[in-house]
Motif scaffolding. Structure first.
Motif, short mmCIF file in Angstrom:
data_model
loop_
_atom_site.label_atom_id
_atom_site.label_comp_id
_atom_site.label_asym_id
_atom_site.label_seq_id
_atom_site.Cartn_x
_atom_site.Cartn_y
_atom_site.Cartn_z
N GLU A 179 0.83 -1.21 0.00
CA GLU A 179 0.00 0.00 0.00
C GLU A 179 0.86 1.26 0.00
O GLU A 179 0.54 2.24 -0.66
CB GLU A 179 -0.93 0.00 1.20
N GLN A 180 1.96 1.22 0.73
CA GLN A 180 2.84 2.38 0.85
C GLN A 180 3.48 2.76 -0.49
O GLN A 180 3.68 3.93 -0.76
CB GLN A 180 3.93 2.08 1.88
N HIS A 181 3.80 1.76 -1.31
CA HIS A 181 4.54 2.03 -2.54
C HIS A 181 3.73 1.78 -3.81
O HIS A 181 4.29 1.74 -4.91
CB HIS A 181 5.80 1.17 -2.57
N TYR A 182 2.43 1.65 -3.69
CA TYR A 182 1.59 1.31 -4.84
C TYR A 182 1.73 2.29 -6.00
O TYR A 182 1.69 1.90 -7.16
CB TYR A 182 0.12 1.21 -4.41
N ARG A 183 1.96 3.56 -5.71
CA ARG A 183 2.07 4.57 -6.77
C ARG A 183 3.20 4.25 -7.75
O ARG A 183 3.19 4.71 -8.89
CB ARG A 183 2.27 5.95 -6.17
N LEU A 184 4.15 3.44 -7.32
CA LEU A 184 5.27 3.07 -8.20
C LEU A 184 4.83 2.18 -9.35
O LEU A 184 5.49 2.15 -10.39
CB LEU A 184 6.37 2.38 -7.40
N VAL A 185 3.73 1.48 -9.20
CA VAL A 185 3.24 0.62 -10.28
C VAL A 185 2.83 1.50 -11.47
O VAL A 185 3.23 1.24 -12.61
CB VAL A 185 2.06 -0.27 -9.83
N GLU A 186 2.06 2.53 -11.20
CA GLU A 186 1.65 3.43 -12.28
C GLU A 186 2.86 4.14 -12.88
O GLU A 186 2.97 4.30 -14.09
CB GLU A 186 0.63 4.46 -11.80
N TRP A 187 3.80 4.57 -12.02
CA TRP A 187 5.02 5.20 -12.52
C TRP A 187 5.74 4.27 -13.48
O TRP A 187 6.18 4.68 -14.55
CB TRP A 187 5.95 5.57 -11.36
N TYR A 188 5.88 3.01 -13.10
CA TYR A 188 6.58 2.03 -13.92
C TYR A 188 5.90 1.87 -15.29
O TYR A 188 6.56 1.90 -16.32
CB TYR A 188 6.65 0.67 -13.21
N VAL A 189 4.60 1.73 -15.29
CA VAL A 189 3.86 1.54 -16.54
C VAL A 189 4.07 2.77 -17.44
O VAL A 189 4.36 2.63 -18.63
CB VAL A 189 2.37 1.27 -16.28
N ARG A 190 3.93 3.96 -16.87
CA ARG A 190 4.13 5.18 -17.66
C ARG A 190 5.58 5.30 -18.14
O ARG A 190 5.83 5.69 -19.29
CB ARG A 190 3.74 6.41 -16.85
N HIS A 191 6.53 4.98 -17.27
CA HIS A 191 7.95 5.07 -17.60
C HIS A 191 8.30 4.15 -18.77
O HIS A 191 9.15 4.49 -19.59
CB HIS A 191 8.78 4.70 -16.36
N LEU A 224 3.87 2.44 -21.68
CA LEU A 224 2.72 1.57 -21.91
C LEU A 224 1.43 2.29 -21.55
O LEU A 224 1.41 3.14 -20.66
CB LEU A 224 2.86 0.30 -21.06
N PRO A 225 0.33 1.94 -22.21
CA PRO A 225 -0.96 2.55 -21.86
C PRO A 225 -1.40 2.10 -20.46
O PRO A 225 -1.52 0.90 -20.21
CB PRO A 225 -1.93 2.03 -22.92
N VAL A 226 -1.59 3.04 -19.57
CA VAL A 226 -1.94 2.73 -18.18
C VAL A 226 -3.23 1.93 -18.11
O VAL A 226 -3.31 0.96 -17.34
CB VAL A 226 -2.04 4.02 -17.34
N ASP A 227 -4.23 2.30 -18.91
CA ASP A 227 -5.52 1.61 -18.83
C ASP A 227 -5.43 0.15 -19.27
O ASP A 227 -6.27 -0.66 -18.89
CB ASP A 227 -6.59 2.36 -19.62
N GLU A 228 -4.42 -0.23 -20.03
CA GLU A 228 -4.28 -1.61 -20.46
C GLU A 228 -3.31 -2.41 -19.60
O GLU A 228 -3.45 -3.63 -19.49
CB GLU A 228 -3.77 -1.66 -21.91
N TYR A 229 -2.31 -1.78 -19.01
CA TYR A 229 -1.24 -2.52 -18.35
C TYR A 229 -1.16 -2.37 -16.84
O TYR A 229 -0.45 -3.13 -16.20
CB TYR A 229 0.11 -2.15 -18.97
N LEU A 230 -1.88 -1.42 -16.27
CA LEU A 230 -1.78 -1.24 -14.82
C LEU A 230 -2.23 -2.49 -14.07
O LEU A 230 -1.55 -2.94 -13.15
CB LEU A 230 -2.60 -0.03 -14.37
N ASP A 231 -3.35 -3.07 -14.49
CA ASP A 231 -3.84 -4.27 -13.79
C ASP A 231 -2.91 -5.46 -13.99
O ASP A 231 -2.84 -6.34 -13.14
CB ASP A 231 -5.28 -4.60 -14.21
#
Length: 92
Positions: A19-31, A34-41
């Motif tokens: 929970e503390q570092h979850y924002r890094l998942v979106e950062w990684y996908v964007r970095h 990749l399209p966030v709506d397709e790859y975040l999950d």
């Protein structure tokens, strides 16, 4: 070569770190461009496996969890798991 891993429920400590570092998942996908709506999950499963791997390997405790993710060339490299995704597979 990819290997299949089963994700088990997180312990309270694992959940706290996730929970503390979850924002890094979106950062990684964007970095990775990749399209966030397709790859975040998809990326979140690799992220949760990375959390479990960090807790399972005390030798990694000397590193901050976020630091390991930020310095990994690919999120998959942190935990040695390949993530395969196709839109056809999602429909099955």
């Amino acid at each position: 070569m990819c290997r299949r891993q089963t994700l088990t429920p997180l312990s309270p400590a694992e959940r706290s770190v996730a929970e503390q570092h979850y924002r890094l998942v979106e950062w990684y996908v964007r970095h990775r461009g990749l399209p966030v709506d397709e790859y975040l999950d998809v990326a979140v499963f690799g992220y949760l496996l990375a959390v479990k791997r960090w807790f399972a390997r005390p030798d990694l405790y000397r590193y901050e969890f976020a630091g390991l993710l930020m310095h990994a060339e690919h999120l998959e490299a942190v935990h040695g798991v390949c993530l395969l995704y196709t839109s056809d597979a999602a429909d099955e």
